[in-house]
Design a protein around this motif. Structure first.
Motif, PDB file in Angstrom:
ATOM      1  N   ARG A 158      46.983  39.227  21.383  1.00 13.07           N
ATOM      2  CA  ARG A 158      46.147  39.908  22.797  1.00 13.07           C
ATOM      3  C   ARG A 158      47.342  40.367  23.725  1.00 13.07           C
ATOM      4  O   ARG A 158      47.956  39.231  24.048  1.00 13.07           O
ATOM      5  CB  ARG A 158      45.351  38.723  23.266  1.00 13.07           C
ATOM      6  CG  ARG A 158      44.301  38.470  22.293  1.00 13.07           C
ATOM      7  CD  ARG A 158      43.597  37.284  22.838  1.00 13.07           C
ATOM      8  NE  ARG A 158      44.499  36.049  22.774  1.00 13.07           N
ATOM      9  CZ  ARG A 158      44.083  34.975  23.211  1.00 13.07           C
ATOM     10  NH1 ARG A 158      42.695  34.606  23.905  1.00 13.07           N
ATOM     11  NH2 ARG A 158      45.095  33.861  23.038  1.00 13.07           N
ATOM     12  N   THR A 181      44.766  44.566  26.670  1.00 14.26           N
ATOM     13  CA  THR A 181      43.735  44.237  27.957  1.00 14.26           C
ATOM     14  C   THR A 181      44.505  44.554  28.966  1.00 14.26           C
ATOM     15  O   THR A 181      45.743  44.064  29.472  1.00 14.26           O
ATOM     16  CB  THR A 181      43.566  42.730  27.754  1.00 14.26           C
ATOM     17  OG1 THR A 181      42.869  42.487  26.801  1.00 14.26           O
ATOM     18  CG2 THR A 181      42.418  42.448  29.152  1.00 14.26           C
ATOM     19  N   HIS A 183      44.969  44.231  33.308  1.00 15.16           N
ATOM     20  CA  HIS A 183      44.727  43.188  34.127  1.00 15.16           C
ATOM     21  C   HIS A 183      45.305  43.789  35.520  1.00 15.16           C
ATOM     22  O   HIS A 183      46.490  44.153  35.509  1.00 15.16           O
ATOM     23  CB  HIS A 183      45.363  42.088  33.885  1.00 15.16           C
ATOM     24  CG  HIS A 183      45.021  40.892  34.810  1.00 15.16           C
ATOM     25  ND1 HIS A 183      43.977  40.146  34.653  1.00 15.16           N
ATOM     26  CD2 HIS A 183      45.877  40.227  35.728  1.00 15.16           C
ATOM     27  CE1 HIS A 183      43.831  39.252  35.596  1.00 15.16           C
ATOM     28  NE2 HIS A 183      44.792  39.320  36.175  1.00 15.16           N
ATOM     29  N   GLU A 192      46.815  34.276  32.994  1.00 17.65           N
ATOM     30  CA  GLU A 192      46.143  34.655  31.951  1.00 17.65           C
ATOM     31  C   GLU A 192      46.656  34.324  30.538  1.00 17.65           C
ATOM     32  O   GLU A 192      45.940  33.684  29.661  1.00 17.65           O
ATOM     33  CB  GLU A 192      45.763  36.146  31.787  1.00 17.65           C
ATOM     34  CG  GLU A 192      44.931  36.563  33.071  1.00 17.65           C
ATOM     35  CD  GLU A 192      43.503  36.117  33.183  1.00 17.65           C
ATOM     36  OE1 GLU A 192      42.825  36.247  32.326  1.00 17.65           O
ATOM     37  OE2 GLU A 192      43.327  35.691  34.069  1.00 17.65           O
ATOM     38  N   ALA A 195      46.390  30.487  30.410  1.00 22.04           N
ATOM     39  CA  ALA A 195      44.951  30.024  30.293  1.00 22.04           C
ATOM     40  C   ALA A 195      44.617  30.467  28.985  1.00 22.04           C
ATOM     41  O   ALA A 195      43.223  30.180  28.383  1.00 22.04           O
ATOM     42  CB  ALA A 195      44.075  30.496  31.439  1.00 22.04           C
ATOM     43  N   ASN A 196      45.408  30.884  28.369  1.00 18.36           N
ATOM     44  CA  ASN A 196      45.060  31.276  26.649  1.00 18.36           C
ATOM     45  C   ASN A 196      44.044  32.352  26.534  1.00 18.36           C
ATOM     46  O   ASN A 196      43.150  32.687  25.567  1.00 18.36           O
ATOM     47  CB  ASN A 196      44.650  30.178  25.964  1.00 18.36           C
ATOM     48  CG  ASN A 196      44.863  30.332  24.433  1.00 18.36           C
ATOM     49  OD1 ASN A 196      45.634  31.046  23.980  1.00 18.36           O
ATOM     50  ND2 ASN A 196      44.031  29.679  23.632  1.00 18.36           N
ATOM     51  N   ARG A 197      44.019  33.452  27.548  1.00 19.21           N
ATOM     52  CA  ARG A 197      43.106  34.491  27.497  1.00 19.21           C
ATOM     53  C   ARG A 197      44.042  35.710  27.264  1.00 19.21           C
ATOM     54  O   ARG A 197      43.292  36.835  27.001  1.00 19.21           O
ATOM     55  CB  ARG A 197      42.598  34.437  28.990  1.00 19.21           C
ATOM     56  CG  ARG A 197      41.532  33.569  29.407  1.00 19.21           C
ATOM     57  CD  ARG A 197      40.733  33.911  30.560  1.00 19.21           C
ATOM     58  NE  ARG A 197      41.449  33.905  31.746  1.00 19.21           N
ATOM     59  CZ  ARG A 197      41.538  32.790  32.666  1.00 19.21           C
ATOM     60  NH1 ARG A 197      40.742  31.730  32.120  1.00 19.21           N
ATOM     61  NH2 ARG A 197      42.116  32.904  33.700  1.00 19.21           N
ATOM     62  N   ALA A 198      45.319  35.548  27.109  1.00 19.41           N
ATOM     63  CA  ALA A 198      46.255  36.562  26.653  1.00 19.41           C
ATOM     64  C   ALA A 198      47.304  35.790  25.879  1.00 19.41           C
ATOM     65  O   ALA A 198      47.507  34.772  26.274  1.00 19.41           O
ATOM     66  CB  ALA A 198      46.644  37.429  27.370  1.00 19.41           C
ATOM     67  N   ASP A 199      48.243  36.743  25.317  1.00 23.65           N
ATOM     68  CA  ASP A 199      49.311  36.218  24.586  1.00 23.65           C
ATOM     69  C   ASP A 199      50.809  36.694  24.878  1.00 23.65           C
ATOM     70  O   ASP A 199      51.721  35.521  25.064  1.00 23.65           O
ATOM     71  CB  ASP A 199      49.002  36.402  22.851  1.00 23.65           C
ATOM     72  CG  ASP A 199      48.050  35.570  22.298  1.00 23.65           C
ATOM     73  OD1 ASP A 199      47.608  34.541  22.506  1.00 23.65           O
ATOM     74  OD2 ASP A 199      47.213  36.488  21.518  1.00 23.65           O
TER      75      ASP A 199
END
Length: 269
Positions: A158, A181, A183, A192, A195-199
């Motif tokens: 991600r 993604t 942002h 992000e 928070a492990n919503r992106a890598d």
């Protein structure tokens, strides 16, 4: 006949003299339709208008009290003083940075601006003041996974990016298989990843190094060996040669005299 020849020669000399005088007078005036240089306008107004997104540490960052800090902020404060002017900061976005400059809303644009040929088509750049290539930043535990573009460009990765600048262009040009993604907040984009919503986020080395200090758990991936070569500079109005010459000369003297390095050391060490 001799008198006629003398008159012709005298008239020719007089015409030539008048032509030279006319050229000299015209040289003192800007050609019709040519705008006056920002160099003169800034000194006359006593104000240097500076466009910046203000969301890019360590170059330009807007604090909660609306003031700005960073490398470009310190340098622009000193540069403004050389023109007996005060800096006036004009908030913009990365998507609007070039349009705002081209529209005359500011005298120059700063804040961690990457030199690109696309921007060069519509603006001048100062002499580059930093080599600052594209560098991934990721969770420290995952650094070994993301050592190259090929390693990042996988369907399960991600990739996050901020819109309107060279980071978006790099992501879209290089990552065809990874999940992309957008942002909109450059200030919170690093959260992000935590928070492990992106890598992965690919940005300039200086920002990656700065953010790994500010955000425990994040690590820049090989910032000394960036994925793509890049340079940072200030963006200037196109065709204003006099202003560019002054900016470049001021920057050269600041570098030679040590002021530039002192600013860099303050923010990067």
């Amino acid at each position: 006949m001799r008198r006629l020849g003398f008159w012709i020669r005298s008239s020719s000399i007089a015409a030539a003299v008048l032509a030279l005088v006319g050229c000299a007078m015209n040289a003192q005036q800007p050609p019709q339709g040519t705008a006056a240089s920002h160099l003169d306008a800034v000194q006359k107004a006593g104000v240097l208008r500076i466009c910046t997104p203000g969301d890019y540490k360590p170059f330009s960052f807007q604090k909660t009290d609306a003031s700005y800090e960073g490398i470009d902020v310190d340098l622009m404060t000193s540069f403004s003083g050389s023109l007996n002017a005060k800096p006036e900061w004009i908030k913009t976005t990365w998507a609007n940075l070039l349009p705002d400059l081209a529209a005359g809303k500011c005298d120059l644009a700063v804040g961690g601006v990457s030199v690109t040929t696309e921007r060069q088509k519509r603006a001048f750049f100062s002499a580059p003041y930093m080599v600052n290539g594209k560098t991934p930043i990721a969770r420290c535990a995952d650094v070994a996974k993301y050592q190259s573009v090929a390693a990042i460009d996988k369907p399960e990765v991600r990739v996050i990016f901020n819109p309107g600048g060279s980071n978006e262009r790099f992501a879209r040009a290089n990552f065809k298989r990874a999940k992309l993604t957008m942002h909109g907040e450059n200030v919170t984009i690093f959260d992000e990843i935590l928070a492990n919503r992106a890598d992965v986020f690919v940005t300039e080395a200086a920002e990656a190094i700065t953010q790994q200090k500010l955000k425990p758990g994040l690590c820049a991936v090989n910032p000394d060996k960036p994925l793509q070569y890049g340079e940072m500079a200030w963006m200037l109005p196109r065709d204003d040669i006099a202003f560019k010459a002054y900016v470049d000369q001021w920057l050269h003297l600041a570098q030679a005299g040590g002021e530039f390095q002192r600013v860099m050391d303050r923010w990067l060490k």
